[in-house]
Design a protein around this motif. Structure first.
Motif, PDB file in Angstrom:
ATOM      1  N   LEU A  16      36.225  48.662  56.017  1.00  0.00           N
ATOM      2  CA  LEU A  16      36.202  47.900  54.767  1.00  0.00           C
ATOM      3  C   LEU A  16      37.007  48.678  53.727  1.00  0.00           C
ATOM      4  N   THR A  17      37.895  47.961  53.046  1.00  0.00           N
ATOM      5  CA  THR A  17      38.712  48.630  52.025  1.00  0.00           C
ATOM      6  C   THR A  17      38.668  47.814  50.734  1.00  0.00           C
ATOM      7  N   PRO A  18      37.480  47.786  50.077  1.00  0.00           N
ATOM      8  CA  PRO A  18      37.366  46.979  48.858  1.00  0.00           C
ATOM      9  C   PRO A  18      38.400  47.446  47.832  1.00  0.00           C
ATOM     10  N   ALA A  21      25.673  54.206  50.125  1.00  0.00           N
ATOM     11  CA  ALA A  21      24.684  53.499  49.307  1.00  0.00           C
ATOM     12  C   ALA A  21      25.262  52.187  48.781  1.00  0.00           C
ATOM     13  N   ALA A  22      26.574  52.164  48.591  1.00  0.00           N
ATOM     14  CA  ALA A  22      27.254  50.945  48.148  1.00  0.00           C
ATOM     15  C   ALA A  22      28.689  51.021  48.654  1.00  0.00           C
ATOM     16  N   VAL A  23      29.243  49.863  49.001  1.00  0.00           N
ATOM     17  CA  VAL A  23      30.613  49.853  49.513  1.00  0.00           C
ATOM     18  C   VAL A  23      31.564  49.801  48.313  1.00  0.00           C
ATOM     19  N   ASP A  24      31.876  50.989  47.786  1.00  0.00           N
ATOM     20  CA  ASP A  24      32.773  51.113  46.635  1.00  0.00           C
ATOM     21  C   ASP A  24      34.172  51.482  47.106  1.00  0.00           C
ATOM     22  N   SER A  77      34.742  39.451  49.389  1.00  0.00           N
ATOM     23  CA  SER A  77      34.289  38.526  48.334  1.00  0.00           C
ATOM     24  C   SER A  77      33.526  39.248  47.236  1.00  0.00           C
ATOM     25  N   GLY A  78      33.323  40.559  47.387  1.00  0.00           N
ATOM     26  CA  GLY A  78      32.736  41.346  46.302  1.00  0.00           C
ATOM     27  C   GLY A  78      31.339  41.872  46.588  1.00  0.00           C
ATOM     28  N   ILE A  79      30.774  41.575  47.743  1.00  0.00           N
ATOM     29  CA  ILE A  79      29.431  42.083  48.064  1.00  0.00           C
ATOM     30  C   ILE A  79      29.523  43.571  48.389  1.00  0.00           C
ATOM     31  N   ARG A  80      28.694  44.383  47.713  1.00  0.00           N
ATOM     32  CA  ARG A  80      28.780  45.839  47.877  1.00  0.00           C
ATOM     33  C   ARG A  80      27.528  46.422  48.527  1.00  0.00           C
TER      34      ARG A  80
END
Lengths: 283, 283
Positions: free
Chosen positions: A278-280, A253-256, A215-218
């Motif tokens: 997780l594979t944003p 530090a962030a799920v990019d 849903s976009g939470i990083r």
């Protein structure tokens, strides 16, 4: 299917197979559908499929866990035969660690020293690295198949295979799950009915994080919070939940890009691990 | 003769050679007649001879020794070609230890921790064990040839090859000596004329012990005393003289079976090692 107990017999058994492709699955026995899925992946790719059964004492940090580890060789051999295994290597501890044995393969850094490495102690991944090196060099397969459930073990093995120039391709297969979502593990057999119901909070928590990430939470702390909410309801003794780089196992530090969410918890007396990638932005 | 710099190119170069027998000699360059004798042994046994040149930084306990280690690649390649080497593997440090490298092969016990292990520190044999494992697995030779001069290195390598199931035969070749008896070493080039004359006390001391053993003396302390008498006259800074089991490197209480006499000493700024095998009652 033939069963061999020594490295010398294994090498003799595989002499004619070297012209073709050899696939290898290392197990500690107590086989279940998760192992069967690895054997099927190996069978589909290989001319010869080798499976090992060895409950490796050096990777157990608790003697009670080692003693309680299920040993079911007869059923394991039946499953292996049904899945089309050609050669089973089932050595004794004395064959793997004879008197005078004195060599350790050791991986350092976050991939070996955090999470499972921190919880289970340095000897755990040293034991894994050493025994898998021995097994790979005894079999010398073209490819070896491991389950994604042991994500950190896979990270350690990727590191040592690359670092030591071991001539093998590592193939990582998806975690095999029961219909209710619980990751298959030989240890699940120890769960009582109530414990099993509570254990399902682990895959639910991972799914919650995956949904939140999609849903976009990083922010890793926000994502961890979502998992903790799910786990808190289930009376599970959490050891860790971490969101890390899937190769280095350093915290992100962030799920990019790709990130691994890994959980370890005790449900009653049984220690369980699970993870999801997780594979944003898509895999 | 072809020269390759990467593991990938090495494997490509050797693809056609796997049907035949591959012999391997690992070197740190600065080749001399001692290396040539190893190459001739490999050449006599093998369809394809592979030689590596790699000054391995991780096995040097002194940075000054690493910096001063002779690098003579052009002459080394000429010698290799003259001895009939087929493939030279001469990787960079970055190829052997890329960013993120994190794996160590470690042997414990007297074979790795006494004598050279004690003098040069734990990292020395860890460095040797790790780099030789990498080289053996990159080349995957049928046989690898090492000199008896590095007796303890041979002991460590025998241990790890057996322990890790590395599929290679280790062949130990006799120490190559100049006409005056000095064991050939790349470090001998650093000896001045006076130092070289004094260094000859090392092989003389070993011969003295061998003669005394052949005459029936079995007490290691008496045998060591004979060597110390010879060395004392030569103004050599002795690091150790030990009489040990040639496999385990544990001290022997009496020279009944095979025993190794090992010496390390500094002559001026140059550190030299040498050894001889006692075989009372014949080899």
């Amino acid at each position: 299917m033939i069963v061999v107990r020594t490295v010398a017999d294994l090498r003799t058994a595989l002499r004619e197979s070297r012209a073709g492709r050899i696939g290898f699955v290392a197990t500690m026995g107590a086989l279940h559908e998760g192992h069967a899925s690895l054997l099927r992946a190996a069978r589909a790719d290989s001319d010869t499929v080798v499976m090992s059964i060895f409950v490796n004492p050096t990777q157990f940090d608790e003697q009670a866990d080692l003693a309680a580890y299920p040993r079911t060789e007869e059923a394991d051999l039946a499953l292996a035969a049904a899945e089309g295994v050609d050669v089973v290597f089932a050595p004794s501890a004395g064959e793997m660690y004879p008197a005078g044995f004195a060599t350790t393969v050791s991986v350092t850094g976050p991939v070996a020293e955090t999470l499972e490495g921190a919880q289970r102690g340095r000897a755990h991944f040293d034991g894994v690295a050493t025994v898998v090196t021995k097994l790979l060099l005894a079999v010398l397969p073209d490819a070896a198949y491991f389950g994604a459930k042991d994500a950190q073990q896979v990270g350690v093995l990727r590191r040592l295979v690359a670092d030591l120039n071991i001539p093998v391709q590592l193939v990582v297969c998806p975690t095999s799950r029961d219909d209710d979502g619980l990751a298959r593990s030989s240890r699940n057999a120890r769960l009582g009915a109530d414990e099993r119901a509570r254990a399902l909070a682990i895959p639910r928590a991972l799914q919650e994080v995956a949904d939140a990430s999609a849903s976009g939470i990083r922010d890793p702390e926000v994502l961890r919070g979502r998992a903790l909410d799910v786990l808190a309801e289930a009376l599970i003794e959490l050891e860790y939940i971490a969101i890390v780089d899937p190769v280095s196992f350093e915290p992100v530090a962030a799920v990019d890009g790709q990130a691994l969410v890994a959980i370890a918890a005790r449900v009653g007396r049984t220690r369980l691990i699970d993870n999801t990638l997780l594979t944003p932005g898509g895999p």
